[in-house]
Scaffold this motif. Structure first.
Motif, PDB file in Angstrom:
ATOM      1  N   PRO A 288      21.004  32.676 -31.363  1.00 56.24           N
ATOM      2  CA  PRO A 288      19.662  32.530 -31.600  1.00 56.24           C
ATOM      3  C   PRO A 288      19.254  31.285 -32.427  1.00 56.24           C
ATOM      4  O   PRO A 288      18.233  30.823 -32.501  1.00 56.24           O
ATOM      5  N   GLN A 289      20.158  31.143 -33.656  1.00 67.28           N
ATOM      6  CA  GLN A 289      19.616  29.993 -34.525  1.00 67.28           C
ATOM      7  C   GLN A 289      19.624  28.697 -33.844  1.00 67.28           C
ATOM      8  O   GLN A 289      19.008  27.898 -34.573  1.00 67.28           O
ATOM      9  N   ARG A 290      20.432  28.539 -32.857  1.00 71.93           N
ATOM     10  CA  ARG A 290      20.111  27.360 -32.231  1.00 71.93           C
ATOM     11  C   ARG A 290      18.882  27.101 -31.206  1.00 71.93           C
ATOM     12  O   ARG A 290      18.487  26.253 -31.010  1.00 71.93           O
ATOM     13  N   LEU A 291      17.881  28.321 -31.162  1.00 69.70           N
ATOM     14  CA  LEU A 291      16.560  28.165 -30.628  1.00 69.70           C
ATOM     15  C   LEU A 291      15.664  27.368 -31.633  1.00 69.70           C
ATOM     16  O   LEU A 291      14.554  27.389 -31.044  1.00 69.70           O
ATOM     17  N   ASN A 292      16.012  27.004 -32.693  1.00 71.48           N
ATOM     18  CA  ASN A 292      15.148  26.494 -33.700  1.00 71.48           C
ATOM     19  C   ASN A 292      14.910  24.938 -33.280  1.00 71.48           C
ATOM     20  O   ASN A 292      13.841  24.326 -33.914  1.00 71.48           O
ATOM     21  N   ARG A 293      15.406  24.419 -32.398  1.00 70.91           N
ATOM     22  CA  ARG A 293      15.364  23.081 -31.839  1.00 70.91           C
ATOM     23  C   ARG A 293      13.876  22.972 -30.989  1.00 70.91           C
ATOM     24  O   ARG A 293      13.871  22.903 -29.869  1.00 70.91           O
ATOM     25  N   ILE A 294      12.989  22.854 -31.966  1.00 73.49           N
ATOM     26  CA  ILE A 294      11.432  22.716 -31.189  1.00 73.49           C
ATOM     27  C   ILE A 294      11.236  21.402 -30.536  1.00 73.49           C
ATOM     28  O   ILE A 294      11.701  20.367 -30.908  1.00 73.49           O
ATOM     29  N   GLY A 295      10.986  21.841 -29.247  1.00 75.72           N
ATOM     30  CA  GLY A 295      10.902  20.693 -28.340  1.00 75.72           C
ATOM     31  C   GLY A 295      11.843  20.093 -27.683  1.00 75.72           C
ATOM     32  O   GLY A 295      11.977  19.268 -26.787  1.00 75.72           O
ATOM     33  N   GLY A 296      13.146  20.683 -28.145  1.00 71.59           N
ATOM     34  CA  GLY A 296      14.507  20.182 -27.453  1.00 71.59           C
ATOM     35  C   GLY A 296      14.848  21.036 -26.276  1.00 71.59           C
ATOM     36  O   GLY A 296      14.135  21.832 -25.789  1.00 71.59           O
ATOM     37  N   ASP A 297      16.138  20.921 -25.883  1.00 71.96           N
ATOM     38  CA  ASP A 297      16.728  21.707 -24.902  1.00 71.96           C
ATOM     39  C   ASP A 297      16.797  23.222 -25.254  1.00 71.96           C
ATOM     40  O   ASP A 297      16.692  24.277 -24.499  1.00 71.96           O
ATOM     41  N   HIS A 298      16.892  23.513 -26.306  1.00 75.13           N
ATOM     42  CA  HIS A 298      17.107  24.883 -26.822  1.00 75.13           C
ATOM     43  C   HIS A 298      15.823  25.384 -27.581  1.00 75.13           C
ATOM     44  O   HIS A 298      15.598  26.318 -28.414  1.00 75.13           O
ATOM     45  N   ASP A 299      14.461  24.866 -27.317  1.00 71.61           N
ATOM     46  CA  ASP A 299      13.395  25.465 -27.897  1.00 71.61           C
ATOM     47  C   ASP A 299      12.882  26.774 -27.221  1.00 71.61           C
ATOM     48  O   ASP A 299      13.362  27.073 -26.202  1.00 71.61           O
ATOM     49  N   ILE A 300      12.982  27.714 -28.331  1.00 80.88           N
ATOM     50  CA  ILE A 300      12.718  28.955 -27.920  1.00 80.88           C
ATOM     51  C   ILE A 300      11.667  29.210 -26.813  1.00 80.88           C
ATOM     52  O   ILE A 300      11.806  30.293 -26.044  1.00 80.88           O
ATOM     53  N   ALA A 301      10.594  28.298 -26.608  1.00 79.94           N
ATOM     54  CA  ALA A 301       9.609  28.593 -25.510  1.00 79.94           C
ATOM     55  C   ALA A 301      10.310  28.346 -24.194  1.00 79.94           C
ATOM     56  O   ALA A 301       9.571  28.655 -23.173  1.00 79.94           O
ATOM     57  N   ASN A 302      11.559  27.616 -24.346  1.00 83.43           N
ATOM     58  CA  ASN A 302      12.263  27.464 -22.751  1.00 83.43           C
ATOM     59  C   ASN A 302      13.111  28.711 -22.467  1.00 83.43           C
ATOM     60  O   ASN A 302      14.141  28.421 -21.676  1.00 83.43           O
ATOM     61  N   ALA A 303      13.236  29.732 -23.387  1.00 83.57           N
ATOM     62  CA  ALA A 303      14.190  30.585 -23.436  1.00 83.57           C
ATOM     63  C   ALA A 303      13.577  31.897 -22.469  1.00 83.57           C
ATOM     64  O   ALA A 303      14.299  32.943 -22.424  1.00 83.57           O
ATOM     65  N   PHE A 304      12.481  31.817 -22.033  1.00 81.65           N
ATOM     66  CA  PHE A 304      11.831  32.938 -21.354  1.00 81.65           C
ATOM     67  C   PHE A 304      12.019  32.820 -19.822  1.00 81.65           C
ATOM     68  O   PHE A 304      11.709  31.765 -19.121  1.00 81.65           O
ATOM     69  N   TRP A 305      12.384  33.847 -19.267  1.00 84.36           N
ATOM     70  CA  TRP A 305      12.781  33.930 -17.730  1.00 84.36           C
ATOM     71  C   TRP A 305      11.428  34.463 -17.107  1.00 84.36           C
ATOM     72  O   TRP A 305      10.768  35.438 -17.524  1.00 84.36           O
ATOM     73  N   ARG A 306      11.011  33.528 -15.894  1.00 84.90           N
ATOM     74  CA  ARG A 306       9.932  33.769 -15.126  1.00 84.90           C
ATOM     75  C   ARG A 306      10.000  34.022 -13.654  1.00 84.90           C
ATOM     76  O   ARG A 306      11.021  33.480 -13.355  1.00 84.90           O
ATOM     77  N   TYR A 307       9.412  34.540 -12.694  1.00 83.99           N
ATOM     78  CA  TYR A 307       9.726  34.565 -11.362  1.00 83.99           C
ATOM     79  C   TYR A 307       8.786  33.193 -10.891  1.00 83.99           C
ATOM     80  O   TYR A 307       7.964  32.699 -11.581  1.00 83.99           O
ATOM     81  N   HIS A 308       9.663  32.816  -9.966  1.00 80.94           N
ATOM     82  CA  HIS A 308       9.074  31.537  -9.113  1.00 80.94           C
ATOM     83  C   HIS A 308       9.389  31.686  -7.949  1.00 80.94           C
ATOM     84  O   HIS A 308      10.345  31.905  -7.205  1.00 80.94           O
ATOM     85  N   TYR A 309       8.111  31.300  -7.176  1.00 80.54           N
ATOM     86  CA  TYR A 309       8.308  31.404  -5.552  1.00 80.54           C
ATOM     87  C   TYR A 309       7.931  29.932  -5.133  1.00 80.54           C
ATOM     88  O   TYR A 309       6.958  29.555  -5.322  1.00 80.54           O
TER      89      TYR A 309
END
Length: 324
Positions: A288-309
């Protein structure tokens, strides 16, 4: 959860619900026809989609729904056994219920595992939630999470102190310390693409499936020394790419879409049905501490799984990328 993709929906993320240390017994550890270990992502997204629909029945939360889900795993124990270190593992299975004549029923038992999970769920609404709505969402979540099956398993307990918390969108970074110690499941499509290129560079006839299998393999390579001895080294294709794991990310239709009531023996005959096959990719466990990279590959905003059709390609996916 699916409402986030509706064109006519103006809802946006107005906060996050953190559900801490959820102990799940007898979850389905068989995530696809060829993978096992951590349960399939759809097993968790389906649970929160059902919770979202139940929360909408509350008058206070009628305009609120749940969106993407962050998965943080504290512990995963597949129920397996082997009589000695030289045997293969086998899944512990039961044969219940017994039939009237006392014989075991001819059922196919799934593999089970025990999980300790934390979830961060997007809260969607057209307006910011009032204090009353936040409190109601917390209490409703506490109630529904015990009633909801998670990946086929039963929820036994939550964290003792503040098991469910609400965070404003600006306070998302405050969620990260709450997830420790755990590992967050991230999509590793970029790493998979690199590995496919590496495998095909060695063998032009290799397919992406060959690359996926190669990631799961350990290669024992001999090295002859000048004195005649041989040193053996263990090589892995995923070295340097992090903690990669194969996983199922959805399905692709392999038949036409049948109208409701046409296909027999489906789970819900009220909806259209289609024959599908599993789609595989790679995931990566990230601290989790690697999710602090705001705007990077490990931005926490990019860690959410969603449906896509994708209707054009008949794809039913779970993804962290909007441009899959």
């Amino acid at each position: 959860m699916s409402r986030i993709d509706d064109d006519d929906n103006n809802s946006g993320v107005v906060g996050y619900l953190l559900i801490k240390k959820v102990v799940i017994d007898s979850a389905n550890t068989i995530s696809s026809p060829i993978t096992y270990g951590f349960p399939a992502i759809t097993g968790f997204l389906g649970s929160f989609h059902a919770m979202s629909r139940k929360m909408a029945d509350d008058d206070v939360l009628s305009d609120v729904s749940l969106g993407g889900v962050l998965l943080a795993c504290h512990d995963c124990q597949p129920q397996m056994y082997r009589p000695n270190p030289y045997n293969n593992y086998t899944l512990n299975q039961t044969r219940n219920p017994i039939k009237k004549d006392g014989k075991t029923a001819s059922i196919i038992e799934e593999g089970k595992c025990r999980l300790v999970m934390s979830f961060v769920v997007e809260v969607l609404s057209e307006t910011m939630l009032s204090t009353e709505q936040q409190d109601s969402a917390i209490q409703k979540t506490k109630q529904l999470v015990y009633q909801q099956r998670m990946a086929g398993g039963s929820v036994r307990e939550l964290a003792r102190f503040e098991p469910v918390q609400f965070f404003e969108t600006d306070d998302i970074s405050a969620v990260i310390p709450q997830l420790l110690p755990a590992f967050v499941l991230m999509d590793a499509q970029d790493e998979f693409a690199q590995i496919i290129d590496e495998v095909q560079a060695d063998n032009s006839d290799a397919t992406p499936l060959d690359a996926l299998i190669d990631v799961c393999a350990l290669h024992q390579v001999p090295e002859a020394k000048s004195n005649g001895d041989t040193n053996w080294s263990t090589l892995s294709r995923k070295t340097g790419h992090g903690w990669l794991v194969p996983m199922s990310i959805g399905y692709q239709g392999i038949s036409e879409l049948f109208d409701a009531g046409i296909m027999q023996n489906v789970r819900n005959p009220e909806y259209c049905s289609q024959y599908v096959e599993a789609i595989y990719s790679l995931g990566k466990w990230v601290y989790p501490q690697r999710l602090n990279r705001i705007g990077g590959d490990h931005d926490i905003a990019n860690a959410f799984w969603r449906y896509h059709y994708d209707a054009d390609q008949n794809l039913y996916l779970v993804t962290q990328h909007h441009d899959f």
